[in-house]
Design a protein around this motif. Structure first.
Motif, PDB file in Angstrom:
ATOM      1  N   THR A  68      -3.679   7.333  45.699  1.00  0.00           N
ATOM      2  CA  THR A  68      -3.930   7.192  44.267  1.00  0.00           C
ATOM      3  C   THR A  68      -2.730   6.670  43.485  1.00  0.00           C
ATOM      4  O   THR A  68      -2.915   6.094  42.418  1.00  0.00           O
ATOM      5  CB  THR A  68      -4.343   8.546  43.657  1.00  0.00           C
ATOM      6  OG1 THR A  68      -3.266   9.490  43.826  1.00  0.00           O
ATOM      7  CG2 THR A  68      -5.587   9.084  44.342  1.00  0.00           C
ATOM      8  N   MET A  69      -1.515   6.860  43.951  1.00  0.00           N
ATOM      9  CA  MET A  69      -0.347   6.529  43.135  1.00  0.00           C
ATOM     10  C   MET A  69      -0.130   5.014  43.075  1.00  0.00           C
ATOM     11  O   MET A  69      -0.423   4.280  44.018  1.00  0.00           O
ATOM     12  CB  MET A  69       0.896   7.217  43.679  1.00  0.00           C
ATOM     13  CG  MET A  69       1.253   6.905  45.114  1.00  0.00           C
ATOM     14  SD  MET A  69       2.667   7.860  45.652  1.00  0.00           S
ATOM     15  CE  MET A  69       2.755   7.382  47.375  1.00  0.00           C
ATOM     16  N   ILE A  70       0.385   4.562  41.938  1.00  0.00           N
ATOM     17  CA  ILE A  70       0.708   3.150  41.734  1.00  0.00           C
ATOM     18  C   ILE A  70       2.206   3.009  41.456  1.00  0.00           C
ATOM     19  O   ILE A  70       2.956   2.500  42.286  1.00  0.00           O
ATOM     20  CB  ILE A  70      -0.112   2.553  40.575  1.00  0.00           C
ATOM     21  CG1 ILE A  70      -1.618   2.671  40.866  1.00  0.00           C
ATOM     22  CG2 ILE A  70       0.264   1.104  40.335  1.00  0.00           C
ATOM     23  CD1 ILE A  70      -2.497   2.165  39.736  1.00  0.00           C
ATOM     24  N   HIS A  71       2.614   3.486  40.283  1.00  0.00           N
ATOM     25  CA  HIS A  71       4.019   3.355  39.899  1.00  0.00           C
ATOM     26  C   HIS A  71       4.933   4.173  40.796  1.00  0.00           C
ATOM     27  O   HIS A  71       5.996   3.692  41.224  1.00  0.00           O
ATOM     28  CB  HIS A  71       4.184   3.792  38.439  1.00  0.00           C
ATOM     29  CG  HIS A  71       5.585   3.666  37.931  1.00  0.00           C
ATOM     30  ND1 HIS A  71       6.474   4.711  37.931  1.00  0.00           N
ATOM     31  CD2 HIS A  71       6.255   2.607  37.414  1.00  0.00           C
ATOM     32  CE1 HIS A  71       7.628   4.318  37.436  1.00  0.00           C
ATOM     33  NE2 HIS A  71       7.518   3.047  37.121  1.00  0.00           N
ATOM     34  N   GLU A  72       4.541   5.405  41.099  1.00  0.00           N
ATOM     35  CA  GLU A  72       5.398   6.261  41.920  1.00  0.00           C
ATOM     36  C   GLU A  72       5.547   5.723  43.335  1.00  0.00           C
ATOM     37  O   GLU A  72       6.554   5.991  44.000  1.00  0.00           O
ATOM     38  CB  GLU A  72       4.827   7.680  41.962  1.00  0.00           C
ATOM     39  CG  GLU A  72       4.870   8.402  40.627  1.00  0.00           C
ATOM     40  CD  GLU A  72       6.281   8.552  40.100  1.00  0.00           C
ATOM     41  OE1 GLU A  72       7.174   8.904  40.900  1.00  0.00           O
ATOM     42  OE2 GLU A  72       6.497   8.309  38.903  1.00  0.00           O
ATOM     43  N   ALA A  73       4.561   4.971  43.817  1.00  0.00           N
ATOM     44  CA  ALA A  73       4.665   4.405  45.161  1.00  0.00           C
ATOM     45  C   ALA A  73       5.814   3.410  45.258  1.00  0.00           C
ATOM     46  O   ALA A  73       6.413   3.246  46.333  1.00  0.00           O
ATOM     47  CB  ALA A  73       3.355   3.735  45.550  1.00  0.00           C
ATOM     48  N   MET A  74       6.135   2.752  44.155  1.00  0.00           N
ATOM     49  CA  MET A  74       7.233   1.782  44.162  1.00  0.00           C
ATOM     50  C   MET A  74       8.600   2.454  44.081  1.00  0.00           C
ATOM     51  O   MET A  74       9.623   1.809  44.301  1.00  0.00           O
ATOM     52  CB  MET A  74       7.071   0.800  42.996  1.00  0.00           C
ATOM     53  CG  MET A  74       5.804  -0.038  43.055  1.00  0.00           C
ATOM     54  SD  MET A  74       5.775  -1.347  41.811  1.00  0.00           S
ATOM     55  CE  MET A  74       5.703  -0.360  40.316  1.00  0.00           C
ATOM     56  N   LEU A  75       8.629   3.743  43.741  1.00  0.00           N
ATOM     57  CA  LEU A  75       9.902   4.447  43.562  1.00  0.00           C
ATOM     58  C   LEU A  75      10.236   5.389  44.710  1.00  0.00           C
ATOM     59  O   LEU A  75      11.275   6.053  44.660  1.00  0.00           O
ATOM     60  CB  LEU A  75       9.878   5.259  42.255  1.00  0.00           C
ATOM     61  CG  LEU A  75       9.512   4.521  40.971  1.00  0.00           C
ATOM     62  CD1 LEU A  75       9.668   5.449  39.769  1.00  0.00           C
ATOM     63  CD2 LEU A  75      10.360   3.272  40.785  1.00  0.00           C
ATOM     64  N   LEU A  76       9.391   5.456  45.718  1.00  0.00           N
ATOM     65  CA  LEU A  76       9.578   6.459  46.767  1.00  0.00           C
ATOM     66  C   LEU A  76      10.881   6.277  47.525  1.00  0.00           C
ATOM     67  O   LEU A  76      11.467   7.262  47.992  1.00  0.00           O
ATOM     68  CB  LEU A  76       8.398   6.423  47.736  1.00  0.00           C
ATOM     69  CG  LEU A  76       7.079   7.015  47.240  1.00  0.00           C
ATOM     70  CD1 LEU A  76       6.000   6.876  48.299  1.00  0.00           C
ATOM     71  CD2 LEU A  76       7.249   8.477  46.858  1.00  0.00           C
ATOM     72  N   GLU A  77      11.348   5.053  47.689  1.00  0.00           N
ATOM     73  CA  GLU A  77      12.543   4.801  48.496  1.00  0.00           C
ATOM     74  C   GLU A  77      13.837   4.855  47.693  1.00  0.00           C
ATOM     75  O   GLU A  77      14.918   4.754  48.265  1.00  0.00           O
ATOM     76  CB  GLU A  77      12.428   3.437  49.185  1.00  0.00           C
ATOM     77  CG  GLU A  77      11.247   3.321  50.132  1.00  0.00           C
ATOM     78  CD  GLU A  77      11.313   4.318  51.265  1.00  0.00           C
ATOM     79  OE1 GLU A  77      12.425   4.612  51.734  1.00  0.00           O
ATOM     80  OE2 GLU A  77      10.250   4.826  51.677  1.00  0.00           O
ATOM     81  N   TYR A  78      13.741   5.001  46.375  1.00  0.00           N
ATOM     82  CA  TYR A  78      14.949   5.071  45.549  1.00  0.00           C
ATOM     83  C   TYR A  78      15.481   6.495  45.517  1.00  0.00           C
ATOM     84  O   TYR A  78      14.703   7.460  45.468  1.00  0.00           O
ATOM     85  CB  TYR A  78      14.665   4.590  44.128  1.00  0.00           C
ATOM     86  CG  TYR A  78      14.384   3.113  44.031  1.00  0.00           C
ATOM     87  CD1 TYR A  78      15.403   2.181  44.128  1.00  0.00           C
ATOM     88  CD2 TYR A  78      13.082   2.645  43.862  1.00  0.00           C
ATOM     89  CE1 TYR A  78      15.143   0.828  44.047  1.00  0.00           C
ATOM     90  CE2 TYR A  78      12.814   1.294  43.776  1.00  0.00           C
ATOM     91  CZ  TYR A  78      13.847   0.386  43.869  1.00  0.00           C
ATOM     92  OH  TYR A  78      13.592  -0.954  43.798  1.00  0.00           O
ATOM     93  N   THR A  79      16.786   6.625  45.528  1.00  0.00           N
ATOM     94  CA  THR A  79      17.439   7.926  45.485  1.00  0.00           C
ATOM     95  C   THR A  79      18.632   7.872  44.536  1.00  0.00           C
ATOM     96  O   THR A  79      19.122   6.793  44.189  1.00  0.00           O
ATOM     97  CB  THR A  79      17.944   8.347  46.879  1.00  0.00           C
ATOM     98  OG1 THR A  79      18.871   7.355  47.354  1.00  0.00           O
ATOM     99  CG2 THR A  79      16.800   8.485  47.868  1.00  0.00           C
ATOM    100  N   GLY A  80      19.098   9.041  44.146  1.00  0.00           N
ATOM    101  CA  GLY A  80      20.331   9.148  43.376  1.00  0.00           C
ATOM    102  C   GLY A  80      20.316   8.364  42.087  1.00  0.00           C
ATOM    103  O   GLY A  80      19.312   8.339  41.349  1.00  0.00           O
ATOM    104  N   PRO A  81      21.430   7.663  41.767  1.00  0.00           N
ATOM    105  CA  PRO A  81      21.516   6.907  40.517  1.00  0.00           C
ATOM    106  C   PRO A  81      20.433   5.833  40.378  1.00  0.00           C
ATOM    107  O   PRO A  81      19.976   5.563  39.266  1.00  0.00           O
ATOM    108  CB  PRO A  81      22.909   6.273  40.584  1.00  0.00           C
ATOM    109  CG  PRO A  81      23.689   7.163  41.490  1.00  0.00           C
ATOM    110  CD  PRO A  81      22.705   7.662  42.505  1.00  0.00           C
ATOM    111  N   SER A  82      20.023   5.221  41.489  1.00  0.00           N
ATOM    112  CA  SER A  82      18.973   4.196  41.413  1.00  0.00           C
ATOM    113  C   SER A  82      17.665   4.795  40.919  1.00  0.00           C
ATOM    114  O   SER A  82      16.980   4.210  40.077  1.00  0.00           O
ATOM    115  CB  SER A  82      18.770   3.545  42.780  1.00  0.00           C
ATOM    116  OG  SER A  82      19.949   2.876  43.199  1.00  0.00           O
ATOM    117  N   LEU A  83      17.320   5.971  41.435  1.00  0.00           N
ATOM    118  CA  LEU A  83      16.095   6.632  40.990  1.00  0.00           C
ATOM    119  C   LEU A  83      16.215   7.060  39.530  1.00  0.00           C
ATOM    120  O   LEU A  83      15.242   6.969  38.770  1.00  0.00           O
ATOM    121  CB  LEU A  83      15.798   7.843  41.881  1.00  0.00           C
ATOM    122  CG  LEU A  83      14.533   8.639  41.551  1.00  0.00           C
ATOM    123  CD1 LEU A  83      13.306   7.746  41.599  1.00  0.00           C
ATOM    124  CD2 LEU A  83      14.376   9.817  42.500  1.00  0.00           C
TER     125      LEU A  83
END
Length: 320
Positions: free
Chosen positions: A213-228
């Protein structure tokens, strides 16, 4: 005195709006979370909870997926910077003076489209299935939302003869308080576009990580720390900027027509009141509505396009 006046105008038209958007973004996200929690009979988080979350992320280590290129690493700062630039294209406190940036609403739409493409490419660069899924869905929503956005801009530009957001807001601010049919249809279309462009319910649920179901959050799954932190802060900035554009085009009353400090303070008070009401309305909508199936999203965005068409045509049929 001339140099002081020029410096005050520069601060009031460029630096101050950016700082206000940076400050209002986490506060509005916290206010929206409080409204949704209270309406759902849950204990609400603090108003500054997004700030605490992002500060914690800024202190953590950045982990880059194996095989990703420089595109993945540079996407968060580039997206965040472009969203800050977009805040200069919408009226924040007032319409007075000469804008430091060419405040064309079509340029604003182009910047948002470029941000969408960059986020999708950054998600594709990870090579993960979820990144590809989220990026493709994001492009689909944007492809459907952009025509409605452009039609809404053309509808409001009919009142000022220009697509400049500051001129349109100034023309509507000095007009009647009673909305015309074209503005009613255009406002409804813009509300649907705002929900779609910012991945809110019923298009997407920013609080879920369900794979299907996710759209926007799927694009952010691999970001961590300051990038996230930059990506989440940028999402909050985008929501506030869209709200400011909607306020300028459909509820411009209370905006300052000059750059005098007392006028800007009064406009700031009205802006806070409008954002409080906007958070309340969005919270009620998200609590009352359920997320749509992904195959029903085109129907939702098509409704926004049809409402935008009705608004554009009703100006010539009912108002001219």
């Amino acid at each position: 005195m001339t140099s002081l006046h020029a410096m005050a105008a520069f601060l009031g038209q460029s630096v101050l709006p950016v700082l206000l958007v940076l400050l209002l973004a986490p506060l509005f996200a916290g206010w929206l979370a409080i409204v949704k929690a209270l309406l759902s009979n849950r204990t609400p988080p603090g108003l500054f909870q997004p700030c605490r979350d992002w500060v914690k992320l800024l202190s953590k280590e950045t982990i880059v997926p194996e095989g990703s290129s420089a595109l993945f690493r540079w996407t968060p700062p580039a997206v965040f910077s472009l969203l800050l630039v977009s805040s200069l294209l919408v009226p924040v406190l007032g319409t007075g003076g000469k804008p430091m940036v060419f405040g064309d609403a079509l340029v604003f739409t182009g910047i948002m489209a470029f941000v969408r493409v960059m986020m999708a490419l950054g998600a594709f660069d990870t090579g993960t299935p979820f990144g590809h899924l989220g990026g493709r869905r994001e492009m689909m929503v944007g492809f459907l939302a952009e025509p409605a956005t452009v039609l809404v801009i053309f509808t409001t530009s009919l009142f000022s003869g220009s697509t400049m957001t500051f001129q349109t807001a100034d023309a509507l601010r000095s007009g009647s308080l009673l909305p015309t049919p074209s503005l009613v249809f255009g406002g409804l279309a813009f509300l649907l576009v705002l929900l779609g462009e910012n991945a809110r319910i019923p298009i997407d649920n920013p609080a879920t990580h369900l794979e299907l179901t996710m759209i926007h959050e799927a694009m952010l799954l691999e970001y961590t720390g300051p990038s996230l932190a930059l990506m989440e802060w940028g999402s909050a900035v985008k929501l506030v900027v869209y709200l400011l554009l909607g306020i300028g085009l459909f509820f411009p009353w209370g905006l300052s027509g000059t750059v005098r400090p007392e006028s800007l303070l009064e406009a700031g008070f009205f802006l806070l009141m409008k954002l409080l009401v906007a958070g309340l309305v969005l919270g009620i909508l998200e609590v009352l509505m359920a997320k749509l199936r992904i195959f029903r999203v085109p129907e939702f965005m098509t409704l926004a396009f049809l409402l935008a068409i009705l608004g554009f045509l009703s100006h010539f049929v009912l108002e001219v």
